[in-house]
Design an enzyme around this catalytic site. Structure first.
Site, PDB file in Angstrom:
ATOM      1  N   TYR A 178       6.212  -3.291   2.883  1.00  0.00           N
ATOM      2  CA  TYR A 178       6.051  -4.383   3.839  1.00  0.00           C
ATOM      3  C   TYR A 178       7.421  -4.777   4.384  1.00  0.00           C
ATOM      4  CZ  TYR A 178       1.171  -5.563   2.663  1.00  0.00           C
ATOM      5  OH  TYR A 178      -0.186  -5.554   2.496  1.00  0.00           O
ATOM      6  N   ASP A 183      -3.767 -10.459   5.123  1.00  0.00           N
ATOM      7  CA  ASP A 183      -4.272 -11.798   5.409  1.00  0.00           C
ATOM      8  C   ASP A 183      -4.375 -12.031   6.914  1.00  0.00           C
ATOM      9  OD1 ASP A 183      -4.287 -12.366   2.685  1.00  0.00           O
ATOM     10  OD2 ASP A 183      -2.247 -13.179   2.723  1.00  0.00           O
TER      11      ASP A 183
END
Length: 300
Positions: free
Chosen positions: A127, A58
């Site tokens: 992540y 994003d």
């Protein structure tokens, strides 16, 4: 045609995410434009090369290790050599690296093995979300990739919540499904830890020479899954932070895992703390089979 694998990294602060958007600066857009100029020049009207990425990020999210692939005609690839005394692939890597802005780094360009698909062949993605809470003196240099709060977070409670995400679940409370897709994912690892304070100066030299490593004291959330739905990591982090602040309890988090219903209390936290750290792939001989399996819509 030759399929090429591109390994890269980027600072997401100056991008509106990975995916191409009209009139927006994106990582994909910058790289595809550069590839088009390298492979086809300014005067040709050939179709622009299209990248397939392992995991879309994003706006504001970073990647220390991202992977994508692109299919290139052998003729266009051969033209990359020019006067360089290197292979065509190395020539493309060199030219692409030189055209990148300082917030994108091309680590490697290589010929992809048979059956390789950057997205569907991936086994897992890792992540890390980094937080500076009240336990850590704020270092303004970290503002691009660390989220800051003036509260001290309860890591034990946050780990109790994170443990509930392990395994195959519907993360509908913490994610948005793509059209026709699902929010079912398998989380393999999820935990919070505080980075130990580590000095860059040899022990015994005294406090006068104290020089802590830049990440000392940060609170980090590491999560590994076969794949992630949209907003999933940031929403899980946001929920864990609410638990760590005492605004919610672990039972509330468990309820959100049990009833996968999206609502306002489980929205995504700010993007800058999140970095895609690693993409893992199976052995070359298993790439095609892995891609075929992962394309199937998952169910519980």
């Amino acid at each position: 045609m030759t399929r090429l694998r591109i390994d890269l990294a980027y600072n997401g602060a100056g991008f509106h995410g990975w995916a191409v958007q009209p009139d927006r600066r994106t990582v994909q857009g910058v790289i595809e434009e550069a590839l088009g100029r390298i492979l086809h020049g300014h005067g040709e009207h050939a179709e622009a090369p299209r990248l397939t990425v392992a995991g879309r990020t994003d706006a504001g999210v970073h990647a220390s290790h991202q992977v994508c692939h692109v299919d290139v005609s052998d003729q266009a690839l051969a033209r990359c050599v020019g006067h360089m005394q290197v292979t065509a692939v190395k020539a493309l890597e060199t030219r692409l690296s030189r055209m990148m802005p300082d917030d994108i780094a091309i680590h490697a360009v290589s010929v992809a093995p048979d059956g390789f698909d950057a997205r569907f062949s991936a086994l897992e993605r890792t992540y890390v979300y980094r937080i500076a809470d009240a336990r850590v003196p704020w270092d303004p240099r970290l503002r691009d990739f660390v989220w800051r709060t003036d509260r001290e977070l309860d890591i034990a409670q946050m780990n109790a919540a994170a443990a509930l995400t392990l395994g195959l679940h519907d993360f509908g409370s913490f994610a948005i499904a793509n059209p026709g897709g699902t929010t079912i994912r398998e989380v393999k690892t999820a935990y919070w830890q505080r980075v130990p304070t580590r000095s860059l100066i040899e022990p015994g030299m005294g406090e006068r020479y104290h020089a802590p490593a830049v990440e000392s004291g940060l609170l980090c959330f590491t999560i590994v899954a076969d794949a992630f739905a949209r907003n999933m990591v940031r929403s899980l982090v946001g929920a864990c932070v609410q638990v760590g602040m005492g605004k919610r309890d672990v039972d509330w988090f468990a309820g959100k895992m049990h009833v996968p219903l999206r609502e306002g209390s489980t929205g995504p936290i700010a993007p800058q703390g999140l970095t895609l750290e690693h993409i893992a792939y199976p052995a070359d001989g298993e790439l095609a089979a892995r891609a075929e399996r992962i394309r199937a819509k998952r169910t519980l």
